[in-house]
Design a protein around this motif. Structure first.
Motif, PDB file in Angstrom:
ATOM      1  N   VAL A  38       0.842  -1.200   0.000  1.00 29.93           N
ATOM      2  CA  VAL A  38       0.000   0.000   0.000  1.00 29.93           C
ATOM      3  C   VAL A  38       0.876   1.249   0.000  1.00 29.93           C
ATOM      4  O   VAL A  38       0.615   2.215  -0.732  1.00 29.93           O
ATOM      5  N   PHE A  39       1.930   1.230   0.813  1.00 24.96           N
ATOM      6  CA  PHE A  39       2.847   2.365   0.873  1.00 24.96           C
ATOM      7  C   PHE A  39       3.518   2.593  -0.478  1.00 24.96           C
ATOM      8  O   PHE A  39       3.611   3.727  -0.953  1.00 24.96           O
ATOM      9  N   LEU A  40       3.972   1.528  -1.124  1.00 17.88           N
ATOM     10  CA  LEU A  40       4.648   1.665  -2.414  1.00 17.88           C
ATOM     11  C   LEU A  40       3.704   2.162  -3.507  1.00 17.88           C
ATOM     12  O   LEU A  40       4.118   2.924  -4.388  1.00 17.88           O
ATOM     13  N   VAL A  41       2.450   1.752  -3.466  1.00 23.08           N
ATOM     14  CA  VAL A  41       1.473   2.263  -4.430  1.00 23.08           C
ATOM     15  C   VAL A  41       1.291   3.762  -4.231  1.00 23.08           C
ATOM     16  O   VAL A  41       1.248   4.531  -5.198  1.00 23.08           O
ATOM     17  N   SER A  42       1.215   4.192  -2.990  1.00 19.73           N
ATOM     18  CA  SER A  42       1.069   5.624  -2.709  1.00 19.73           C
ATOM     19  C   SER A  42       2.291   6.394  -3.197  1.00 19.73           C
ATOM     20  O   SER A  42       2.161   7.459  -3.807  1.00 19.73           O
ATOM     21  N   VAL A  43       3.473   5.860  -2.942  1.00 19.08           N
ATOM     22  CA  VAL A  43       4.702   6.516  -3.398  1.00 19.08           C
ATOM     23  C   VAL A  43       4.726   6.583  -4.925  1.00 19.08           C
ATOM     24  O   VAL A  43       5.089   7.616  -5.502  1.00 19.08           O
ATOM     25  N   LYS A  44       4.323   5.519  -5.588  1.00 26.69           N
ATOM     26  CA  LYS A  44       4.296   5.497  -7.049  1.00 26.69           C
ATOM     27  C   LYS A  44       3.347   6.567  -7.595  1.00 26.69           C
ATOM     28  O   LYS A  44       3.675   7.260  -8.565  1.00 26.69           O
ATOM     29  N   LEU A  45       2.185   6.710  -6.984  1.00 26.07           N
ATOM     30  CA  LEU A  45       1.243   7.737  -7.429  1.00 26.07           C
ATOM     31  C   LEU A  45       1.802   9.137  -7.235  1.00 26.07           C
ATOM     32  O   LEU A  45       1.626  10.017  -8.079  1.00 26.07           O
ATOM     33  N   ILE A  46       2.505   9.331  -6.134  1.00 27.04           N
ATOM     34  CA  ILE A  46       3.109  10.637  -5.875  1.00 27.04           C
ATOM     35  C   ILE A  46       4.208  10.922  -6.893  1.00 27.04           C
ATOM     36  O   ILE A  46       4.316  12.036  -7.429  1.00 27.04           O
ATOM     37  N   ILE A  47       5.025   9.924  -7.206  1.00 24.19           N
ATOM     38  CA  ILE A  47       6.086  10.095  -8.200  1.00 24.19           C
ATOM     39  C   ILE A  47       5.485  10.389  -9.575  1.00 24.19           C
ATOM     40  O   ILE A  47       5.981  11.249 -10.314  1.00 24.19           O
ATOM     41  N   MET A  48       4.410   9.696  -9.918  1.00 26.23           N
ATOM     42  CA  MET A  48       3.752   9.940 -11.206  1.00 26.23           C
ATOM     43  C   MET A  48       3.203  11.362 -11.269  1.00 26.23           C
ATOM     44  O   MET A  48       3.300  12.024 -12.308  1.00 26.23           O
ATOM     45  N   ALA A  49       2.621  11.849 -10.173  1.00 27.00           N
ATOM     46  CA  ALA A  49       2.104  13.217 -10.146  1.00 27.00           C
ATOM     47  C   ALA A  49       3.237  14.223 -10.295  1.00 27.00           C
ATOM     48  O   ALA A  49       3.104  15.232 -10.999  1.00 27.00           O
TER      49      ALA A  49
END
Length: 77
Positions: A38-49
């Motif tokens: 869950v943490f890595l998915v959140s980090v990935k979304l932040i990086i994509m943004a």
């Protein structure tokens, strides 16, 4: 940090706090893999943004350059 708005910073902070709390409550059991996912998915979304913001800024600058070139050409005629 100019690419991160207050909402993004708030999401980063909340995600990190919840991940840290989950570590203490669940411990280092098999549930840690779920929490890490869950943490890595959140980090990935932040990086994509972030990448989207940088790309948008670059495109905006290139469009401004094109606009100024067209304006110069128009004034020559």
């Amino acid at each position: 940090m100019k690419h991160f708005d207050i909402g993004s910073l708030l999401v980063i902070l909340i995600t990190f706090v919840l991940f840290t709390i989950a570590l203490f409550f669940t411990g280092f059991t098999h549930d840690i893999l779920l929490e890490a996912g869950v943490f890595l998915v959140s980090v990935k979304l932040i990086i994509m943004a972030y990448k989207s913001s940088v790309s948008s800024l670059r495109i905006h600058q290139e469009l401004e350059e094109i606009k100024s070139m067209l304006h110069e050409i128009k004034q020559r005629d």
